[in-house]
Design an enzyme around this catalytic site. Structure first.
Site, PDB file in Angstrom:
ATOM      1  N   LEU A 166       0.810  -1.218   0.000  1.00 51.32           N
ATOM      2  CA  LEU A 166       0.000   0.000   0.000  1.00 51.32           C
ATOM      3  C   LEU A 166       0.844   1.268   0.000  1.00 51.32           C
ATOM      4  CD1 LEU A 166      -2.736  -1.005   2.627  1.00 51.32           C
ATOM      5  CD2 LEU A 166      -2.960  -0.969   0.132  1.00 51.32           C
ATOM      6  N   GLY A 167       2.019   1.193   0.587  1.00 50.94           N
ATOM      7  CA  GLY A 167       2.874   2.383   0.653  1.00 50.94           C
ATOM      8  C   GLY A 167       3.900   2.231   1.753  1.00 50.94           C
ATOM      9  N   GLY A 170       9.068   6.536   6.465  1.00 51.35           N
ATOM     10  CA  GLY A 170      10.476   6.478   6.808  1.00 51.35           C
ATOM     11  C   GLY A 170      10.857   5.237   7.583  1.00 51.35           C
ATOM     12  N   VAL A 174       3.640  -0.728   4.459  1.00 48.72           N
ATOM     13  CA  VAL A 174       2.266  -1.097   4.808  1.00 48.72           C
ATOM     14  C   VAL A 174       1.695  -1.995   3.713  1.00 48.72           C
ATOM     15  CG1 VAL A 174      -0.029  -0.264   5.428  1.00 48.72           C
ATOM     16  CG2 VAL A 174       1.994   1.097   6.014  1.00 48.72           C
ATOM     17  N   LYS A 188       1.298  -2.899   9.263  1.00 46.93           N
ATOM     18  CA  LYS A 188       2.459  -2.016   9.234  1.00 46.93           C
ATOM     19  C   LYS A 188       3.672  -2.810   9.675  1.00 46.93           C
ATOM     20  CE  LYS A 188       3.755   2.719  10.403  1.00 46.93           C
ATOM     21  NZ  LYS A 188       3.292   3.975  11.015  1.00 46.93           N
ATOM     22  N   ASP A 286       3.576  15.163  11.912  1.00 47.97           N
ATOM     23  CA  ASP A 286       3.804  14.929  10.481  1.00 47.97           C
ATOM     24  C   ASP A 286       2.488  15.034   9.716  1.00 47.97           C
ATOM     25  OD1 ASP A 286       5.242  14.438   8.187  1.00 47.97           O
ATOM     26  OD2 ASP A 286       5.381  12.278   8.469  1.00 47.97           O
TER      27      ASP A 286
END
Length: 443
Positions: A166-167, A170, A174, A188, A286
């Site tokens: 999914l992505g 840092g 995931v 994760k 963030d």
């Protein structure tokens, strides 16, 4: 107790004495501060894992072991602190040390009083005890957050099939997973990042998200403790990130002001909750469009708490030695001072509002008629000042009343983007204003 230690250290350094005894004492105190910090984290982590894996029965034995460690550190602290009187330091330093020693609970009754809220500022024993108690009190984790095995998550993600990727950020990648009951999840998984202690990073994130319950924040569903670094299992949010919908020209989700305003209000509501209602308060650290997910109804959910900071209600600042967050969304004041505050989230939220309104990426460089190069944020502020905001909007404006709302939100964003944190509004003020506009628009 660490605050007291640091206060005494500051006073000792101001004295700048060359006596060997002072130098030795300072070194001992600095080592103790590191030991105490490590012990607190170790005790909390072990209590938390025992609670999840073994239940309440295992906690009594752990309490005995934990208090033994606390007493050892407590004894060291009192021994070192007792030497202050012999060093001829400032009276304030001596007084601080005496006060600190008086507040350190050493008997079962004192510890019990400290747990009930008495005893003044925390010494090592009652502070560590409170952390253990906090871990024990995470009953909702024991009841509602599922404990997964390593093999269960491997099976759910097809052994972390790249097609289910999914992505990544840092610290982690995931993957989408599907549980046996057909529930979709996002797993994760940590990445190896140099010498960064990933175990502490993930334990910190777990500690933060376990305290959050808000409809516009991604929920944690489970955890796997079999791996060296915990695997975190979150609810799966199916419709991608806000960043994707802003910058994918084929997406129609953000092509009207009504949806943009609703999403802005939802993000602000989540941040207001973190700052005002979470206990302790949380600085996200963030805030950016890639960390805002859209669910099956395209409602916003704030994600990724790996950079978040827990802060005390009486001290709204967190000091960091290493810059966290994403550069183009970072508060300039934080970059200069290293002080992360709630107002740092305000600046980052202002960048998200500017991105949402203009459709421009924060990393974009723009050129004025004079060929002067400026950043996206500067370009956005320039457009407001020169009454040319309408020309750079990312969507069609239905009528003049809608344009008035857009200008109000743009002005709100410009206040968030103030270079001085003191000139920025609070997240509560921003959230209330966006809610007012949303309700007015719907009516």
């Amino acid at each position: 107790m660490l605050v007291k230690i640091n206060e005494v250290l500051d006073d000792a350094k101001e004295k700048q004495t060359k006596e060997e005894s002072v130098n030795m004492w300072l070194g001992q105190l600095q080592n103790l501060a590191c030991d105490v910090d490590y012990l607190f984290d170790e005790l909390q982590t072990e209590a938390f894992q025992r609670k999840l894996l073994l239940g309440d029965d295992a906690m009594d034995k752990f309490d005995s072991m934990a208090m033994s460690k606390v007493k050892d550190v407590n004894a060291r602290f009192q021994d070192i602190a007792s030497q202050i009187d012999l060093l001829g330091l400032k009276e304030s330093s001596v007084e601080k040390s005496r006060n600190a020693r008086q507040r350190v609970p050493t008997t079962p009754s004192q510890i019990s009083d400290a747990q009930r809220g008495g005893g003044g500022d925390p010494g090592p024993a009652n502070f560590s005890r409170s952390l253990i108690k906090k871990a024990k009190d995470l009953a909702f984790l024991h009841q509602q957050v599922q404990i997964f095995t390593k093999s269960e998550l491997a099976q759910a993600t097809g052994n972390y099939d790249t097609r289910l990727f999914l992505g990544e950020g840092g610290f982690a990648s995931v993957y989408k997973g599907v549980l046996p009951d057909c529930t979709p999840v996002a797993v994760k998984k940590p990445k190896a990042v140099g010498k960064i202690p990933m175990n502490q990073v993930f334990q910190h994130e777990l500690r933060v998200v376990s305290q959050i319950n808000h409809k516009n924040v991604v929920k944690i569903l489970g955890v796997c403790l079999e791996t060296k670094v915990p695997l975190l299992v979150y609810e799966f949010v199916p419709n991608g990130t806000l960043f994707e919908h802003i910058h994918d020209k084929s997406s129609q989700v953000l092509r009207n002001w009504r949806t943009c305003l609703r999403i802005a209000a939802e993000i602000a509501s989540a941040l207001d909750y973190l700052h005002s209602l979470a206990s302790p308060p949380i600085i996200h650290g963030d805030v950016k469009s890639t960390n805002i997910l859209l669910d099956d109804n395209y409602k916003a959910k704030l994600a990724d708490f790996g950079s978040s900071m827990l802060i005390s209600s009486d001290n709204q600042t967190a000091m960091t030695t290493k810059k966290i967050g994403t550069f183009f969304n970072l508060d300039p004041e934080y970059v200069i001072t290293g002080k992360l505050t709630e107002k740092s989230d305000l600046y980052s939220f202002g960048v998200v509002l500017a991105e949402l309104l203009t459709g421009l990426k924060p990393v974009s460089g723009m050129a004025l008629a004079s060929n002067e190069g400026i950043s996206m944020v500067q370009y956005f502020l320039y457009s407001i000042e020169n009454n040319s905001l309408r020309q750079i909007l990312n969507f069609q404006v239905a009528d003049e009343s809608e344009m008035e709302e857009i200008e109000t939100v743009a002005e709100l964003a410009s206040k968030c983007l103030s270079l001085s944190g003191r000139r920025r509004p609070t997240m509560k003020q921003v959230s209330e204003e966006l809610d007012r506009l949303k309700i007015s628009h719907e009516n």
